[in-house]
Write a protein that holds these residues in place. Structure first.
Motif, short mmCIF file in Angstrom:
data_model
loop_
_atom_site.label_atom_id
_atom_site.label_comp_id
_atom_site.label_asym_id
_atom_site.label_seq_id
_atom_site.Cartn_x
_atom_site.Cartn_y
_atom_site.Cartn_z
N ASP A 400 37.99 -133.59 17.18
CA ASP A 400 37.53 -132.93 18.40
C ASP A 400 37.24 -131.46 18.10
O ASP A 400 37.27 -131.02 16.95
N GLN A 401 36.98 -130.67 19.14
CA GLN A 401 36.52 -129.30 18.94
C GLN A 401 37.65 -128.27 18.91
O GLN A 401 37.39 -127.08 18.72
N ILE A 402 38.88 -128.68 19.08
CA ILE A 402 40.00 -127.73 19.07
C ILE A 402 40.27 -127.27 17.64
O ILE A 402 40.26 -128.07 16.70
N GLN A 403 40.54 -125.94 17.49
CA GLN A 403 40.76 -125.37 16.16
C GLN A 403 42.01 -125.97 15.50
O GLN A 403 43.07 -126.06 16.11
N LYS A 404 41.84 -126.36 14.25
CA LYS A 404 42.92 -127.00 13.49
C LYS A 404 43.38 -126.08 12.37
O LYS A 404 42.56 -125.62 11.58
N ILE A 405 44.71 -125.85 12.33
CA ILE A 405 45.26 -124.83 11.43
C ILE A 405 46.40 -125.41 10.60
O ILE A 405 47.32 -126.04 11.14
N LEU A 406 46.33 -125.18 9.30
CA LEU A 406 47.40 -125.57 8.39
C LEU A 406 48.11 -124.30 7.93
O LEU A 406 47.51 -123.47 7.23
N VAL A 407 49.36 -124.11 8.34
CA VAL A 407 50.14 -122.93 7.98
C VAL A 407 51.03 -123.27 6.79
O VAL A 407 51.82 -124.22 6.85
N VAL A 408 50.89 -122.50 5.71
CA VAL A 408 51.65 -122.77 4.49
C VAL A 408 52.52 -121.57 4.15
O VAL A 408 52.15 -120.43 4.42
N ASN A 409 53.65 -121.83 3.55
CA ASN A 409 54.59 -120.76 3.22
C ASN A 409 54.24 -120.15 1.86
O ASN A 409 55.05 -120.14 0.93
N ARG A 410 53.03 -119.66 1.78
CA ARG A 410 52.53 -118.99 0.59
C ARG A 410 51.63 -117.85 1.04
O ARG A 410 51.11 -117.88 2.14
N PRO A 411 51.41 -116.84 0.19
CA PRO A 411 50.58 -115.69 0.60
C PRO A 411 49.09 -115.98 0.58
O PRO A 411 48.35 -115.52 -0.29
N TYR A 412 48.64 -116.80 1.55
CA TYR A 412 47.22 -117.13 1.69
C TYR A 412 46.60 -116.29 2.80
O TYR A 412 47.17 -116.17 3.87
#
Length: 435
Positions: A400-412
């Motif tokens: 769908d159109q909702i923003q999808k976010i992958l949060v990782v415990n690294r300095p990205y």
């Protein structure tokens, strides 16, 4: 000084609004400091005469006579008479005792009993003083009654509430500075209770363990008039260990039985969890059917208001990085004004035998704030392509159109892939993205 800009801004926005301002929140989050130091400094800097800023500390023995609600009301009115724009701070307001209305006792002061209905309490005094046009009133306290959500019910719609949390990661980092990665690991381990932040490592551990054992539990026991606390204590440890897992009272009852080899019914489990929520120790995230657009089921996740307190319950032994990061992201979303649920949706897929089966999919968080909506997955590391594929699989299925976010415990820094999914490091997400 650790700045609490968010709460200072709330106080400024509510100043002179005609309602008493009630500062609530967990123990030791700096409620008194906010009023005594930060807000008072602001008033002085904005040309409010110091004699118009009146602080009454009701836990001070020299103010013992003001714990009588009648005397407190009289005193405040007498020292504000003929003054304009007085800012009155009543600290430890719970020390004001409840009395039977003196009109019924011939003017004598008689402590009220639970069965008495015609009484005068600190609530009556606060509401009465707030009607004085020259008084802007601020109150806080630190016992079980003031910590509980009951205080909101006491005042109903007749007061403005400011609810304080421990230091957010942004507040913590603005004080600590240095490496964002190191700061986040320290914050995961010891959290944001202000006095813990200001201590060395060994002192942090002792302070947090003592705070939980001698203060938080004492408040819960006192407020709920508990005679036995062993099961409450054990349940808290179990919830600490299962932070971020989908739970219900039945599952917790079974876990309790396997750990303690004792039976504790689901109803008691629910009651104890409510005690922790009322004391602002635990917060819960309900499941939300993304496609049906409604909250569903009895399963939910529980998060501690502070990861340092959570770790203290487990004696700081082998903290699970994934659990702690998920807890922090939840807390920070709430702190920044998002409504947060566990996202869930069903799909129909083929099993190994080629039969169509219904499968329930989960997304760590579905967060909403005004027009902003995010699906958020939390991962400690995505260097393994298989791990990344597993984390983004729900994103692909939703389509769908909702923003999808992958949060990782690294300095990205935030990067968007060809599918439109954002991968971002935890510190960047917490300090900048969700603001």
């Amino acid at each position: 000084m650790i700045k609490r800009t968010k709460y200072l801004n709330q106080l400024i926005a509510l100043k002179n609004n005609g309602f008493p301002k009630v500062i609530t929140g967990p123990r030791r989050t700096g409620k008194s400091y906010l009023l005594h130091e930060i807000f008072t400094d602001y008033l002085i800097e904005n040309n409010i005469p110091e004699e118009n800023i009146i602080l009454i500390e009701l836990d001070d023995d020299k103010n013992a006579h003001l714990r009588n609600p009648i005397e407190l009301g009289k005193y405040v009115r007498s020292i504000t008479k003929d003054k304009s724009d007085c800012y009155v701070i009543l600290d430890e307001i719970q020390r004001v005792f409840t009395i039977v209305n003196p009109a019924l006792t011939g003017g004598k002061i008689k402590l009220a009993k639970a069965k008495d209905t015609e009484t005068i309490s600190f609530v009556d005094v606060v509401l009465g003083l707030s009607h004085e046009k020259n008084i802007d009133l601020y109150i806080t306290g630190s016992n079980s009654k003031m910590l509980s959500t009951d205080i909101v019910t006491e005042f109903r719609d007749k007061a403005s509430q400011i609810h304080m949390h421990p230091l957010s990661f942004e507040e913590f980092y603005s004080y600590r500075q240095g490496s964002k990665t190191d700061a986040l690991y320290e914050y995961m381990q010891y959290g944001g209770m202000p006095l813990a932040v200001l201590s060395d490592e060994n002192s942090k551990k002792q302070y947090l363990k003592g705070l939980f054992e001698t203060t938080y539990f004492k408040d819960i026991v006192e407020h709920n008039k508990l005679k036995k606390t062993e099961n409450l204590d054990e349940l808290c440890t179990i919830l600490s260990d299962l932070t971020g897992e989908l739970l219900n009272s039945k599952k917790l009852s079974n876990t309790f039985k396997s750990v303690k080899h004792e039976n504790i019914d689901a109803q008691t489990i629910e009651k104890y969890i409510q005690y922790f929520k009322d004391a602002f120790i635990l917060q819960e995230a309900n499941r939300y059917d993304i496609r049906g657009k409604k909250e569903i089921g009895a399963l939910r996740k529980y998060y501690f208001v502070d990861t340092g307190l959570r770790n203290a319950r487990l004696n700081f032994a082998y903290p699970d990085e994934g659990q702690l990061l998920e807890n922090i992201v939840y807390n920070e979303l709430i702190y920044n004004g998002y409504a947060v649920n566990v996202g869930t949706f069903d799909t129909v897929e083929k099993n190994k035998e080629g039969k169509s089966v219904r499968k329930t999919n989960e997304i760590d968080f579905f967060a909403q704030k005004n027009e902003r909506k995010y699906y958020i997955q939390i991962s400690t590391d995505i260097s393994n392509s298989e791990t990344r594929s597993r984390e983004i699989r729900p994103f692909i299925k939703l389509n769908d159109q909702i923003q999808k976010i992958l949060v990782v415990n690294r300095p990205y820094k935030a990067m968007m892939d060809e599918e439109g999914f954002i991968t971002i490091g935890a510190s960047e997400f917490l300090l900048n993205f969700i603001k």
